[in-house]
Design a protein around this motif. Structure first.
Motif, PDB file in Angstrom:
ATOM      1  N   GLU A   1       0.891  -1.246  -0.145  1.00  0.00           N
ATOM      2  CA  GLU A   1      -0.214  -0.030   0.045  1.00  0.00           C
ATOM      3  C   GLU A   1       0.960   1.266  -0.168  1.00  0.00           C
ATOM      4  N   GLY A   2       0.519   2.200  -0.710  1.00  0.00           N
ATOM      5  CA  GLY A   2       1.433   3.510  -0.561  1.00  0.00           C
ATOM      6  C   GLY A   2       0.956   4.562  -1.600  1.00  0.00           C
ATOM      7  N   SER A   3       1.616   5.374  -1.929  1.00  0.00           N
ATOM      8  CA  SER A   3       1.155   6.766  -2.305  1.00  0.00           C
ATOM      9  C   SER A   3       2.192   6.969  -3.361  1.00  0.00           C
ATOM     10  N   ILE A   4       2.081   7.940  -4.330  1.00  0.00           N
ATOM     11  CA  ILE A   4       2.911   8.423  -5.399  1.00  0.00           C
ATOM     12  C   ILE A   4       3.784   9.436  -4.763  1.00  0.00           C
ATOM     13  N   GLY A   5       4.884   9.461  -4.790  1.00  0.00           N
ATOM     14  CA  GLY A   5       5.844  10.517  -3.892  1.00  0.00           C
ATOM     15  C   GLY A   5       6.348  11.551  -5.278  1.00  0.00           C
TER      16      GLY A   5
ATOM     17  N   SER B   1       4.178 -13.213  -6.157  1.00  0.00           N
ATOM     18  CA  SER B   1       3.318 -12.259  -6.840  1.00  0.00           C
ATOM     19  C   SER B   1       2.810 -11.152  -6.114  1.00  0.00           C
ATOM     20  N   ALA B   2       2.782 -10.099  -6.672  1.00  0.00           N
ATOM     21  CA  ALA B   2       2.773  -8.764  -5.878  1.00  0.00           C
ATOM     22  C   ALA B   2       1.514  -8.106  -6.484  1.00  0.00           C
ATOM     23  N   GLU B   3       0.954  -7.403  -5.342  1.00  0.00           N
ATOM     24  CA  GLU B   3      -0.366  -6.429  -5.703  1.00  0.00           C
ATOM     25  C   GLU B   3       0.024  -5.039  -5.029  1.00  0.00           C
ATOM     26  N   ALA B   4      -0.278  -4.041  -5.635  1.00  0.00           N
ATOM     27  CA  ALA B   4       0.089  -2.724  -4.872  1.00  0.00           C
ATOM     28  C   ALA B   4      -1.211  -1.824  -5.275  1.00  0.00           C
ATOM     29  N   ILE B   5      -1.443  -1.024  -4.259  1.00  0.00           N
ATOM     30  CA  ILE B   5      -2.593  -0.333  -4.130  1.00  0.00           C
ATOM     31  C   ILE B   5      -1.862   1.092  -4.039  1.00  0.00           C
ATOM     32  N   VAL B   6      -2.490   2.088  -4.950  1.00  0.00           N
ATOM     33  CA  VAL B   6      -2.154   3.564  -4.554  1.00  0.00           C
ATOM     34  C   VAL B   6      -2.968   4.129  -4.092  1.00  0.00           C
ATOM     35  N   ARG B   7      -2.880   4.399  -2.697  1.00  0.00           N
ATOM     36  CA  ARG B   7      -3.860   5.255  -1.879  1.00  0.00           C
ATOM     37  C   ARG B   7      -4.080   6.316  -1.998  1.00  0.00           C
ATOM     38  N   SER B   8      -2.903   7.082  -2.250  1.00  0.00           N
ATOM     39  CA  SER B   8      -3.303   8.611  -2.452  1.00  0.00           C
ATOM     40  C   SER B   8      -2.390   9.206  -3.351  1.00  0.00           C
TER      41      SER B   8
ATOM     42  N   GLY C   1      -1.067  12.336  -3.440  1.00  0.00           N
ATOM     43  CA  GLY C   1      -0.526  13.732  -3.037  1.00  0.00           C
ATOM     44  C   GLY C   1      -1.451  14.788  -3.297  1.00  0.00           C
ATOM     45  N   SER C   2      -0.934  15.961  -3.082  1.00  0.00           N
ATOM     46  CA  SER C   2      -1.814  17.012  -2.796  1.00  0.00           C
ATOM     47  C   SER C   2      -2.106  17.857  -4.473  1.00  0.00           C
ATOM     48  N   SER C   3      -1.227  17.424  -5.293  1.00  0.00           N
ATOM     49  CA  SER C   3      -1.444  18.157  -6.709  1.00  0.00           C
ATOM     50  C   SER C   3      -1.471  16.886  -7.886  1.00  0.00           C
ATOM     51  N   ASP C   4      -2.407  16.906  -8.838  1.00  0.00           N
ATOM     52  CA  ASP C   4      -2.342  15.904  -9.871  1.00  0.00           C
ATOM     53  C   ASP C   4      -1.372  16.007 -10.985  1.00  0.00           C
ATOM     54  N   VAL C   5      -1.345  17.148 -11.698  1.00  0.00           N
ATOM     55  CA  VAL C   5      -0.412  17.492 -12.561  1.00  0.00           C
ATOM     56  C   VAL C   5       0.202  18.823 -12.310  1.00  0.00           C
ATOM     57  N   THR C   6       1.586  18.245 -12.465  1.00  0.00           N
ATOM     58  CA  THR C   6       2.233  19.774 -12.143  1.00  0.00           C
ATOM     59  C   THR C   6       2.570  20.528 -13.704  1.00  0.00           C
ATOM     60  N   HIS C   7       2.650  20.024 -14.800  1.00  0.00           N
ATOM     61  CA  HIS C   7       2.817  20.801 -15.942  1.00  0.00           C
ATOM     62  C   HIS C   7       1.979  20.058 -16.981  1.00  0.00           C
ATOM     63  N   GLU C   8       1.478  20.873 -17.933  1.00  0.00           N
ATOM     64  CA  GLU C   8       0.714  20.380 -18.730  1.00  0.00           C
ATOM     65  C   GLU C   8       1.593  19.897 -19.982  1.00  0.00           C
ATOM     66  N   LYS C   9       1.188  19.029 -20.867  1.00  0.00           N
ATOM     67  CA  LYS C   9       2.032  18.579 -21.813  1.00  0.00           C
ATOM     68  C   LYS C   9       2.702  19.425 -22.636  1.00  0.00           C
TER      69      LYS C   9
END
Lengths: 368, 392
Positions: B287-291, B372-379, B381-389
């Motif tokens: 279980e974890g989040s995107i750093g 076998s491994a399973e991962a869950i992204v729980r959160s 962070g506070s911002s979705d996208v930092t810069h547009e494409k």
């Protein structure tokens, strides 16, 4: 110097209830987890403790019940009624020897353990002497005094034991408890055998029951009292297995003390918790030893009632000290221990069976 | 009455005069860290070892009013070479005005030269378990090169190098590259059950200490047989399921993503149908989040999230496989604790295979391990996208 005189010379049934665990809890539990862990697999030793506890509770109840049917009568008087005077004197005398040896053993053992953990340089002889002098002082006072001292010390002893277990929860590895029920019957029996001896406190009932003021309530209370050490021993054993695992517990001399050494109060205020544990535990051993010595004196006093108590104490003390100092090393001390354990346990049972059977055959009824 | 009191007082003189264990606290030399180095190999099987202890010099701390103790060093290292540690520590007391006192010893660092000699390491650990002054909470670590040098570094924010090492070892529990600190008590359990184990590996670099993978000890051969890299340590910790933090690097669509693990647990099942060829299945749940994330893909997109989670799972599987590969095939050391699971859950089988697990038939190397491994992204962070494409 005036001695304080208690208003009554009788124990209440609550005091009797506390006297039993106070006598049982002593040096035994410091090494019991080691003996159990080396005999059984993982946590199976706890079942041995419970089985042994059940047996001991029953014997305690039986002895108390039997002694209670002769209210206010000393052991030697009802024993003389049942098996004639000479045999009664012999039985009492053997009890005196047994408790005499227990006293010597405890005095030696406490010195050995304190030397190991507290006084590195002090000779064993000096440690035991100082401890023994306090015992002599306690015993030369009143009997009720010792029993009431138990009442005072007992809560501390329970408290410190529970604290040690709670602070160790942090180190618990529950996988250490597995596998369960993998020991074979022989292992369990060895375990039961070893724990039985560490519960051998019922011998004191033969002598102290005469002083209980409500004898009919005492058997139940005495049996209840055995419950404390059973629960405590099971708890400490589980803590040792949980923290150390079976193989390490089996390799340590005094796992319970090591358990106390593991305690680290958060914040680094108190790193050497075992010193407090020791202070309290010496109180527990003091209770055991004082009662053992008191019963030795009491038993001899029953045989020779014209000798004053203080003389008996002063005659016996040097002998006890000499015997305590006789074993040369750990191996001899534990040989002494094994012999004693057998003696105390089986002798008490032997006396119970003997008196009970003869009383039934000859139809001796307690005088109303 | 008077005579009696005098008599008692005279006796008290005998009882109170002597205290064998009198030990003024200012004469205690509080040892807080020790290191053991190999000095020389004398003959086959006998060695001279250099035992170093770090003592606290209390005057070096100064009082709060004085500020920082006037530039005096707050520790003192003493080294003695000898055949046994006990002997060395006794000799140490002749070298200083203090009496060495080990009740507060925190950490022992052993050089890998010692660890690589068969049986030497475990023999040297004896005194730390036997002596009544020693505690079972002492942390043990291994270092490449000279262990003494670790006690000589000059950390920026700590006064005492040993305390610094101790803190580094403790903090490490938060990252997956390094072992949970191994205490003396746990070490004894490994030694007695002849299990293989891993000790944290430390490297000293000028004024700091780096944890660098782990040192693998073989239970049967009773010596250090190799090291694990950081990635292999990650894999090991995933298999053992003792992860409380740390990161996994991975790539999604060619952009790197840092997955921060909150916790990961593993479940190990051993199929003992055929004791000579066991199947072990390890399932890891993280279980974890995107750093941190590069690129401009939105994390709110469920499809992307699913892909991300799948990739994290794969990355974990790879780490675990890599580690297992090393332990099982290269080192032949069961550092994953499969043996203790066998013992705990399949006692009957364990009794049979006990002697064939590592030695003899080497059943451990023949087991099939499925990971076998399973991962869950729980959160995210506070911002979705930092810069547009950007415009390409």
């Amino acid at each position: 110097m005036n001695r304080f005189e208690y208003a009554d010379n009788k124990f209440s049934e609550i005091e009797m209830m506390i006297a039993i665990p106070s006598f049982i809890i002593g040096v035994g539990i410091l090494s019991l987890p080691q003996a159990l862990a080396s005999a059984t697999t993982a946590m199976d030793g706890v079942f041995s403790i419970l089985i042994a506890g059940g047996i001991v509770t029953f014997i305690t109840w039986a002895i108390a019940k039997f002694a209670a049917s002769f209210p206010d009568t000393t052991f030697i008087s009802y024993a003389s009624l049942i098996v004639s005077k000479p045999v009664a004197i012999l039985l009492t005398f053997l009890f005196a020897i047994v408790f005499f040896s227990i006293t010597a053993y405890q005095v030696r053992k406490i010195a050995d353990i304190s030397k190991q953990y507290l006084f590195d340089q002090t000779p064993v002889e000096v440690i035991s002497l100082t401890f023994f002098l306090v015992i002599i002082y306690a015993v030369s006072g009143s009997r009720v005094g010792i029993i009431r001292l138990n009442m005072m010390f007992f809560p501390f002893i329970l408290f410190i034991a529970i604290i040690v277990v709670i602070f160790n929860l942090n180190w618990f590895k529950f996988s250490n408890f597995l596998p369960v029920f993998q020991s074979n019957i022989n292992d369990y029996l060895t375990g039961v055998n070893k724990s039985l001896f560490s519960f051998g406190g019922f011998g004191i009932l033969w002598f102290y029951m005469a002083y209980v003021n409500k004898p009919n309530k005492a058997p139940k209370m005495a049996a209840l009292g055995t419950g404390f050490p059973i629960a405590l021993y099971a708890l400490i054993f589980l803590a040792c297995i949980g923290v150390y695992g079976e193989s390490v517990t089996a390799s340590m001399l005094y796992p319970t003390v090591e358990l106390a050494k593991m305690v680290e109060i958060p914040g680094g205020i108190l790193e050497r918790f075992e010193s407090i544990f020791f202070v309290i535990w010496i109180m527990a051993i003091f209770n055991t030893t004082a009662m053992a010595f008191d019963i030795t004196v009491l038993a001899i006093n029953l045989v020779f009632h014209h000798i004053p108590k203080i003389k008996i104490i002063f005659l016996l003390s040097p002998l006890i000290y000499a015997i305590a100092m006789y074993p040369q090393n750990l191996i001899e001390v534990s040989a002494f221990e094994t012999f004693l354990n057998y003696a105390v346990f089986y002798y008490s049972i032997f006396v119970l069976v003997l008196l009970f059977v003869v009383a039934k055959i000859r139809g001796v009824k307690p005088s109303e | 009455m008077n005579k009696r009191i005098i008599f008692i007082l005279c006796n008290i003189i005998f009882l109170l005069a002597g205290c064998w264990d009198e030990q003024p606290i200012e004469e205690h030399g509080f040892a807080i860290g020790s290191s053991i180095d190999l000095a020389e190999e004398k003959n086959e099987g006998t060695y001279n070892v250099m035992f170093t202890s770090q003592f606290v010099v209390t005057s070096g701390f100064g009082t709060p009013a004085q500020g920082s103790g006037g530039g005096k060093k707050s520790f003192m290292n003493l080294s003695v070479t000898g055949e046994s540690i006990f002997e060395s520590s006794r000799e140490m007391s002749t070298k200083t005005s203090l009496t060495p006192f080990y009740e507060h010893l925190k950490v022992i660092v052993v050089s890998s030269d010692i660890a690589k000699e068969p049986n030497l390491f475990s023999s040297l650990m004896d005194i730390f378990l036997r002596d009544h002054e020693m505690r079972r909470g002492i942390r043990v670590a291994v270092t490449e090169g000279e262990a003494k040098s670790l006690l000589e570094i000059n950390p920026e924010n700590e006064k005492l190098p040993a305390m610094y090492i101790n803190e580094v070892l403790k903090k490490n529990a938060k990252s997956i590259e390094v072992m949970d600190p191994v205490t003396m008590g746990v070490l004894q359990q490994y030694l007695l059950t002849k299990s293989s184990y891993v000790l944290p590996m430390l490297l000293s670099e000028e004024n700091e200490i780096n944890s660098e993978g782990g040192a693998v000890f073989h239970g049967q051969e009773n010596k250090m047989i190799g090291t694990l890299s950081n990635d292999e340590m990650k894999g090991l910790n995933f298999i053992k399921g003792k992860v409380n933090g740390g990161i996994v690097n991975l790539e999604v669509d060619g952009q790197s993503v840092i997955y921060e693990i909150k916790n990961a647990r593993s479940q190990i099942k051993i199929d003992t149908q055929n004791p000579n060829n066991m199947n072990i299945s390890v399932s890891i749940k993280a279980e974890g989040s995107i750093g941190e994330k590069f690129g401009s893909q939105s994390l709110k997109d469920p499809k992307y999230q699913a892909k991300l989670e799948k990739n994290v799972g794969k990355a974990i599987e790879q780490l675990a496989m890599k580690s297992l590969e090393k332990g099982q095939n290269e080192l032949n050391a069961d550092i994953y604790g499969f043996d203790s699971i066998l013992k705990q859950k399949h006692y009957d089988v364990w009794k049979e295979v006990k002697d064939k697990w590592i030695t003899g038939d080497q059943l451990f190397t023949k087991t099939n391990v499925q990971i076998s491994a399973e991962a869950i992204v729980r959160s995210i962070g506070s911002s979705d996208v930092t810069h547009e494409k950007g415009v390409e």
